[in-house]
Enzyme design. Structure first.
Site, short mmCIF file in Angstrom:
data_model
loop_
_atom_site.label_atom_id
_atom_site.label_comp_id
_atom_site.label_asym_id
_atom_site.label_seq_id
_atom_site.Cartn_x
_atom_site.Cartn_y
_atom_site.Cartn_z
N ASP A 178 -32.55 -39.97 -35.79
CA ASP A 178 -32.31 -38.62 -36.32
C ASP A 178 -32.20 -37.60 -35.20
O ASP A 178 -31.30 -36.74 -35.20
CB ASP A 178 -33.44 -38.23 -37.26
CG ASP A 178 -33.33 -38.88 -38.63
OD1 ASP A 178 -32.22 -38.92 -39.18
OD2 ASP A 178 -34.35 -39.34 -39.14
N THR A 179 -33.13 -37.66 -34.26
CA THR A 179 -33.14 -36.67 -33.20
C THR A 179 -31.93 -36.82 -32.28
O THR A 179 -31.31 -35.81 -31.88
CB THR A 179 -34.44 -36.78 -32.39
OG1 THR A 179 -35.55 -36.67 -33.27
CG2 THR A 179 -34.52 -35.68 -31.36
#
Length: 401
Positions: A178-179
């Site tokens: 996600d990051t």
């Protein structure tokens, strides 16, 4: 329903004046919004009625709200709209009409189903930049499959490399996929803004916007270094190697008398200094170990020599000895180590804020650091539907829990 009034963000930061609408939830989309907000963008987060973003209740909750929320949603405004209704969609379209950037991380096709695909929105706002983050991207045979970071990390090649040989792969305790996708998304937005500025003309007063399409698995794959060319050139399928870095030596984690350290001794001159420091000048001066290829071939022998030295000494002694001869070395930090480390604080990487309930909370600082137009925590994370969240307060300003 009246379009919510969003106060103008005070000037500050290189993105001051940029208007961002965030429709995403949880991690990837909101992390991108947070990063833009840290540098001055006005970020309006649209949340569903009732519970808002599920992240509000994830992990450690105090005073009814996740402490994570204070990081992920700082420098944002909150507007409550139900996108499942015609009225809610009409209101969010009005917000998007005035926006520079729209962030969404719904399943591909969701906004099109609601009549809010890019073409429809750009017809009303030609300068709009739309950041779309999804598991597999907006097209391709996997487009409609549900995609989470855990799956993206596996498909992107990362999970296979994480763990000990012959054992099931492990995962980091954070959502790397996600990051990484969020950071790629921010890069894409900044590139699209640059392109838009170059396209300004009589027929496009704000310039032309575009879609930034980020797939979680692609963001992970983009960080896999030489994985694919090695397979393409030589049929090499890299395998998990525990704490070592395959083909680059020495670079590993090593046991000490009271813990572990990581040592990066893979530079040619660094390697010689490392071997001298541990009393193994014979390995340091061996002609076949002068360069990485030779060291990689004898990595087990080199690692055994380093371990024989480290295991007899406490971490503090190992670190001090190797730092004195400019060999990259470090303890393996827990969050307690991070919180107590003076370098983190000297660099402004740990900031103390006072939440709306009076709690003093330490949160990560701003990355990256700009010399002339730095980012800042200007406002606290908003309550649900709070369009004008309070300014961020610091304990040293006279506030205390």
């Amino acid at each position: 329903m009246r379009t919510p009034h969003i106060p103008q963000t005070q000037d500050g930061g290189p993105l001051s004046g940029l208007k961002v609408i965030e429709l995403g939830q949880l991690i990837a989309g909101p992390f991108a919004g947070k990063t833009l907000g840290d540098f001055g963008a006005q970020v309006v987060k649209v949340e569903p009625p009732g519970t808002g973003d599920p992240l509000r209740q994830w992990r450690v909750v105090q005073d009814g709200t996740s402490v994570w929320w204070q990081v992920q949603s700082r420098n944002k405004h909150s507007v409550v709209l139900d996108l499942r209704t015609d009225e809610g969609r009409a209101e969010v379209r009005r917000l998007i009409d005035e926006a520079d950037v729209l962030i969404e991380n719904f399943k591909p096709g969701t906004l099109e189903k609601w009549g809010m695909g890019y073409e429809a929105l750009a017809a009303r706002n030609p300068g709009l930049i739309m950041l779309r983050i999804s598991g597999y991207g907006q097209d391709g045979p996997y487009r409609d499959l549900p995609g989470f970071a855990v799956v993206a990390e596996a498909m992107g090649g990362l999970r296979h490399l994480m763990g000990e040989p012959g054992r099931p792969p492990v995962r980091a305790g954070v959502s790397l996929g996600d990051t990484l996708a969020a950071l790629h998304g921010v890069i894409g937005v900044l590139l699209a803004l640059q392109a838009r500025a170059k396209s300004v003309g009589p027929e496009a007063p704000k310039g032309r916007g575009q879609v930034v399409d980020v797939a979680l698995y692609e963001a992970v794959f983009n960080c896999m270094e030489s994985l694919l060319p090695e397979y393409s050139a030589a049929g090499v399928v890299r395998q998990p190697a525990g704490s070592a870095l395959p083909g680059i030596a020495p670079s590993n984690a090593y046991r000490c008398a009271d813990g572990q350290v990581v040592i990066g001794g893979n530079g040619d001159s660094i390697y010689k200094r490392l071997m001298a420091a541990i009393g193994r000048g014979d390995l340091g001066e061996a002609p076949d170990l002068a360069h990485n290829a030779g060291r990689a071939a004898r990595v087990d022998e080199i690692d055994a020599a380093i371990t024989a030295w480290t295991v007899q000494r406490p971490v503090a002694e190992v670190v001090a000895t190797l730092q004195a001869v400019s060999v990259p070395v470090g303890r393996i930090y827990t969050v307690q180590d991070i919180a107590e480390d003076p370098h983190y604080r000297a660099r402004g990487m740990i900031e103390r804020i006072v939440t709306a309930t009076g709690q003093v909370l330490e949160v990560p600082g701003i990355v990256p650091k700009l010399s002339a137009t730095p980012g800042a925590i200007r406002t606290l994370a908003p309550g649900l539907g709070e369009t004008d969240p309070p300014a961020a307060r610091r304990p040293e300003q006279g506030y205390s829990a």
